[in-house]
Design a protein around this motif. Structure first.
Motif, short mmCIF file in Angstrom:
data_model
loop_
_atom_site.label_atom_id
_atom_site.label_comp_id
_atom_site.label_asym_id
_atom_site.label_seq_id
_atom_site.Cartn_x
_atom_site.Cartn_y
_atom_site.Cartn_z
N GLY A 1 -4.27 -13.02 -12.33
CA GLY A 1 -3.07 -13.12 -12.79
C GLY A 1 -2.52 -12.28 -13.99
N GLN A 2 -3.42 -11.31 -14.37
CA GLN A 2 -3.20 -10.49 -15.46
C GLN A 2 -2.06 -9.53 -15.42
OE1 GLN A 2 -5.00 -11.02 -18.21
NE2 GLN A 2 -5.34 -12.76 -17.31
N PHE A 3 -1.69 -9.15 -14.25
CA PHE A 3 -0.64 -8.26 -14.13
C PHE A 3 0.92 -8.53 -13.41
CE2 PHE A 3 -4.85 -6.69 -12.82
CZ PHE A 3 -5.11 -5.86 -14.20
N GLY A 4 0.65 -9.77 -12.92
CA GLY A 4 1.95 -10.24 -12.23
C GLY A 4 1.81 -11.55 -11.88
N VAL A 5 2.98 -12.34 -11.71
CA VAL A 5 2.97 -13.69 -10.86
C VAL A 5 3.46 -13.32 -9.28
CG1 VAL A 5 4.13 -15.80 -10.88
CG2 VAL A 5 3.62 -14.86 -13.06
N ILE A 6 2.54 -13.79 -8.46
CA ILE A 6 2.83 -13.67 -6.83
C ILE A 6 3.85 -14.91 -6.58
CG2 ILE A 6 1.74 -13.61 -4.73
CD1 ILE A 6 -0.80 -12.95 -5.85
N THR A 7 5.13 -14.35 -6.32
CA THR A 7 6.22 -15.18 -5.74
C THR A 7 6.02 -14.92 -4.22
OG1 THR A 7 7.71 -13.42 -6.25
CG2 THR A 7 7.22 -15.13 -7.91
N ARG A 8 5.67 -14.26 -3.59
CA ARG A 8 5.52 -14.05 -2.03
C ARG A 8 4.66 -13.06 -1.59
NH1 ARG A 8 7.34 -10.54 1.96
NH2 ARG A 8 8.03 -9.13 0.16
N ARG B 1 -14.95 0.01 -14.25
CA ARG B 1 -13.82 -0.95 -14.03
C ARG B 1 -13.07 -1.62 -15.14
NH1 ARG B 1 -13.18 -3.40 -9.22
NH2 ARG B 1 -14.47 -2.81 -7.40
N TRP B 2 -13.68 -1.50 -16.25
CA TRP B 2 -12.94 -2.23 -17.28
C TRP B 2 -11.91 -1.18 -17.84
CZ3 TRP B 2 -11.68 -6.32 -19.78
CH2 TRP B 2 -11.27 -6.35 -21.07
N ALA B 3 -12.18 -0.02 -17.83
CA ALA B 3 -11.40 1.05 -18.21
C ALA B 3 -9.94 1.07 -17.26
CB ALA B 3 -11.91 2.41 -18.17
N ARG B 4 -10.15 0.80 -16.03
CA ARG B 4 -9.11 0.87 -15.13
C ARG B 4 -8.32 -0.45 -15.37
NH1 ARG B 4 -10.16 0.61 -8.83
NH2 ARG B 4 -10.73 -1.52 -9.33
N PHE B 5 -9.15 -1.71 -15.51
CA PHE B 5 -8.28 -2.82 -15.90
C PHE B 5 -7.51 -2.86 -17.02
CE2 PHE B 5 -8.19 -7.59 -16.25
CZ PHE B 5 -8.23 -7.99 -15.04
N GLU C 1 -12.15 -1.41 -2.81
CA GLU C 1 -12.70 -1.23 -4.17
C GLU C 1 -11.66 -0.93 -5.32
OE1 GLU C 1 -13.81 3.43 -3.78
OE2 GLU C 1 -15.65 1.83 -3.95
N LYS C 2 -10.20 -0.42 -4.53
CA LYS C 2 -9.03 -0.19 -5.45
C LYS C 2 -8.68 -1.42 -5.98
CE LYS C 2 -7.83 4.22 -2.94
NZ LYS C 2 -6.85 4.83 -2.23
N MET C 3 -8.74 -2.63 -5.24
CA MET C 3 -8.41 -3.77 -5.71
C MET C 3 -9.04 -4.43 -6.89
SD MET C 3 -7.46 -5.64 -2.08
CE MET C 3 -6.13 -4.81 -1.03
N SER C 4 -8.53 -5.31 -7.80
CA SER C 4 -9.13 -5.65 -8.91
C SER C 4 -10.42 -6.64 -8.71
CB SER C 4 -7.92 -6.31 -9.69
OG SER C 4 -7.07 -5.64 -10.16
N LYS D 1 0.80 -1.12 -0.14
CA LYS D 1 0.03 0.03 -0.04
C LYS D 1 1.05 1.23 -0.08
CE LYS D 1 -4.69 -0.67 0.15
NZ LYS D 1 -5.50 -0.07 -0.64
N GLU D 2 2.18 1.15 0.28
CA GLU D 2 3.04 2.28 0.64
C GLU D 2 4.07 2.31 -0.63
OE1 GLU D 2 0.77 1.31 3.98
OE2 GLU D 2 2.55 0.17 3.36
N GLU D 3 4.21 1.13 -1.18
CA GLU D 3 5.12 1.41 -2.27
C GLU D 3 4.80 0.52 -3.55
OE1 GLU D 3 9.96 -0.45 -2.89
OE2 GLU D 3 8.66 -0.95 -1.07
N ARG D 4 4.62 1.25 -4.66
CA ARG D 4 4.15 0.62 -5.85
C ARG D 4 2.72 0.21 -5.55
NH1 ARG D 4 7.97 -0.59 -9.81
NH2 ARG D 4 6.41 -1.07 -10.99
N ALA D 5 1.70 0.90 -5.05
CA ALA D 5 0.33 0.70 -4.57
C ALA D 5 -0.12 0.25 -5.57
CB ALA D 5 -0.18 1.78 -3.80
N ASP D 6 -0.33 0.82 -6.76
CA ASP D 6 -1.33 0.52 -7.82
C ASP D 6 -0.91 -0.82 -8.36
OD1 ASP D 6 -3.16 1.68 -9.99
OD2 ASP D 6 -1.58 1.02 -11.47
N LEU D 7 0.24 -1.46 -8.39
CA LEU D 7 0.53 -2.64 -8.69
C LEU D 7 -0.04 -3.68 -7.70
CD1 LEU D 7 1.85 -4.76 -10.55
CD2 LEU D 7 4.10 -4.40 -9.59
N PHE D 8 0.25 -3.29 -6.58
CA PHE D 8 -0.30 -4.03 -5.35
C PHE D 8 -1.77 -4.24 -5.66
CE2 PHE D 8 -1.86 -4.11 -0.95
CZ PHE D 8 -1.11 -5.41 -0.52
N GLU D 9 -2.54 -3.36 -5.86
CA GLU D 9 -3.76 -3.20 -5.70
C GLU D 9 -4.29 -3.93 -7.06
OE1 GLU D 9 -4.45 0.66 -3.06
OE2 GLU D 9 -4.57 0.81 -5.54
N ALA D 10 -3.59 -3.94 -8.02
CA ALA D 10 -3.95 -4.48 -9.42
C ALA D 10 -3.88 -5.96 -9.31
CB ALA D 10 -3.05 -3.90 -10.45
#
Length: 564
Positions: A243-250, A535-539, A458-461, A228-237
């Motif tokens: 699985g559309q934005f990244g592979v969770i490794t941890r 939501r689609w536009a943001r996705f 609601e900020k999450m995908s 939430k504090e660092e690269r928050a948009d990617l975290f929430e996405a």
């Protein structure tokens, strides 16, 4: 299917709302057969190629094509190769190789945990499937990939780790994650890519609401730590991002003091209104019975499925030999449909409540709730046993060859204001319809329970109804007979037609609904039926930023080619 077998299927299926295939060691002959695709891939990997374990043989690709749903085409879903990574860096190297591929288009890459998708969502048609459990078999093994912080505030878990292993690692310190799925033999990355829901979500939110930090590999092969504090948009996405934005490794997951035991309660109701009314009282803020249960779910019990089924509350919760007959009689009196409120009260261990406290809470519940008197069933079990209550049933199914049957599931989120309309049309209509002179029922368990919208971000995908403060989960979870049986194919088609009829009913009745663990044949369905315009536009914008060439998770059928 025999009654005993169907009962076992039901026992497992009721908890599986939220990726599963038996863990297997990497075969010694791990190298592929030198296909043109593998040769090209190794050239693209360059210096990284010797360190990566890749296979393209029929056994590996077939295993990576199968999933729990058993309704998708393995031919369509087949990858060209499977990667068995020993570290997150192996996955990043693979994604970078796809990104850099020229002049041909990038090949798909999909992370596969335990194969619990139901419609080929973890497939990588014509590309590479990443066998995530291999990460736990790399240098350092599970000990390196699963650890509790010194202050007990969180657990760091590899994306390939099973939730049951996270539970035991935390319990060793008197701690526990706060939110669960109802089946624990799923991977951390798999459930966080969807939402992760169960009877604790009304209080603590879904699992994605209880994550502090992630390590992610994006669609350009970048290894990123986000929060939430660092690269928050990617975290929430990524959380709920399919699985559309990244592979969770941890994932860093919040912990709380763990109870020792659970008082497990089942209460029977004869109307949807009385069940949902009590459920909403239990999850509300304020006085009365609110807050007395730590876990709140519910189910629909169809009379023709009660005989021999564990979902008949008296069958496993009471020593009364007549309880099953009494439940059957009540079902007949109620017109063939009963409702069951299922709850748990946690106590002991590091939790605040002791046995006397939980006894008082239970006394208030049994006095104040509006269930059918004489149909309350109570069972006391260890906390860990309650959370992992399905595993023995799964093992029995596997032993009988009844695990790998088709599972054409339908999971919906419905606004509170429409739940009774849905119950009338679906539970008392479509699922009870007479077909060929017999009542077909749903072919499996049906879940119904509420959640509080304010526990979701609601900020999450993840997509959920936003119109009202309370919304319901409805899970219609059939298990069809094996395809090899005489009526297996016909029964599967009937169940899929039933799902389609339910969706048509919702549309005709004006009942807005969102699919959970969604499946659509193409982008148009995702855009118009699932996300909606905003939501689609943001996705799409997030996809353009983190995976513009649409390398990741094409098996979801959201994006199948690079974005313009």
């Amino acid at each position: 299917m025999a009654v005993e077998a169907q009962a076992l299927v039901t026992m497992v299926a009721v908890f599986l709302l939220s990726s599963f295939l038996t863990k297997s060691a990497i075969p010694e002959a791990a190298a592929g057969g030198g296909s043109s695709f593998l040769d090209e891939l190794r050239d693209a990997l360059g210096d990284d190629a010797p360190a990566l374990v890749l296979r393209d043989d029929a056994e590996a690709t077939a295993r990576a094509s199968a999933d729990f749903g058993n309704v998708s085409s393995p031919v369509f879903a087949a990858p060209q190769a499977v990667l068995y990574p020993s570290s997150p860096g192996d996955i990043a190297a693979l994604v970078r190789a796809s990104w850099a591929r020229a002049p041909a288009s990038p090949f798909p890459v999909s992370a596969r945990g335990r194969g619990h998708s139901t419609r080929g969502q973890a497939a990588a048609p014509g590309g590479v499937v990443v066998d995530m459990p291999s990460l736990g078999r790399g240098p350092g093994g599970t000990a390196e990939r699963l650890s509790v912080s010194a202050d007990g505030g969180y657990v760091d878990a590899g994306g390939e780790q099973l939730w049951v292993d996270v539970l035991h690692a935390a319990l060793a310190h008197g701690l526990t994650p706060r939110s669960w799925t109802d089946y624990l033999h799923l991977t951390v990355g798999g459930t966080l890519s969807n939402a992760g829901i169960s009877g604790q979500a009304f209080r603590h939110g879904p699992q994605i609401s209880n994550v502090l930090q992630l390590d992610v590999i994006t669609g350009v092969g970048e290894m990123v730590t986000c929060s939430k504090e660092e690269r928050a948009d990617l975290f929430e996405a990524v959380l709920g991002g399919l699985g559309q934005f990244g592979v969770i490794t941890r994932a860093r997951i919040r912990l709380a003091p763990a109870p020792a035991r659970a008082r497990w309660v089942r209460l029977l109701y004869t109307t949807a209104a009385s069940l949902t009314g009590d459920q909403e009282r239990l999850i509300a803020d304020g006085g009365g019975v609110s807050g007395l249960l730590d876990y709140v779910e519910g189910s629909v019990l169809l009379a023709d499925q009660l005989a021999g089924s564990w979902r008949s509350p008296g069958s496993s919760f009471s020593s009364d030999a007549d309880s099953g007959a009494r439940v059957q009689a009540l079902a007949r009196e109620a017109g063939g449909v009963l409702y069951c409120l299922e709850g748990a009260l946690y106590y002991g261990g590091a939790s605040a409540d002791g046995e006397s406290d939980v006894a008082k809470r239970l006394e208030v519940l049994l006095r104040e709730l509006r269930y059918e008197r004489g149909f309350a069933f109570v069972h006391d079990v260890p906390y860990s046993g309650f959370l992992d209550r399905v595993h023995s049933g799964e093992l029995s199914l596997r032993a009988k060859g009844l695990w790998d049957v088709p599972h054409p599931w339908l999971n919906l989120f419905l606004p509170r204001s429409h739940i009774l309309d849905f119950a009338a049309g679906v539970f008392h209509g479509i699922l009870r319809r007479d077909n060929d002179n017999h009542i077909t029922g749903a072919g499996g368990p049906v879940l119904i329970y509420p959640m509080n919208r304010d526990k979701w971000d609601e900020k999450m995908s993840a997509v959920f109804p936003e119109e009202e403060e309370v919304f319901y989960t409805v899970g219609i979870l059939p298990s069809a007979p094996p395809a090899t049986s005489t009526d297996g194919g016909d029964e599967l088609r009937r169940m899929e037609e039933q799902n389609e009829e339910i969706m048509r009913f919702c549309e005709a009745a004006g009942i807005p609904c969102v699919q959970y663990l969604s499946y659509y044949a193409g982008q148009d369905g995702w855009e118009k039926k699932h996300f909606g315009p905003a939501r689609w536009a943001r996705f799409v914008e997030r996809k353009r930023q983190y995976d513009p060439k649409a390398i990741l998770s094409r098996g979801q059928r959201i994006f199948t080619s690079p974005l313009a």
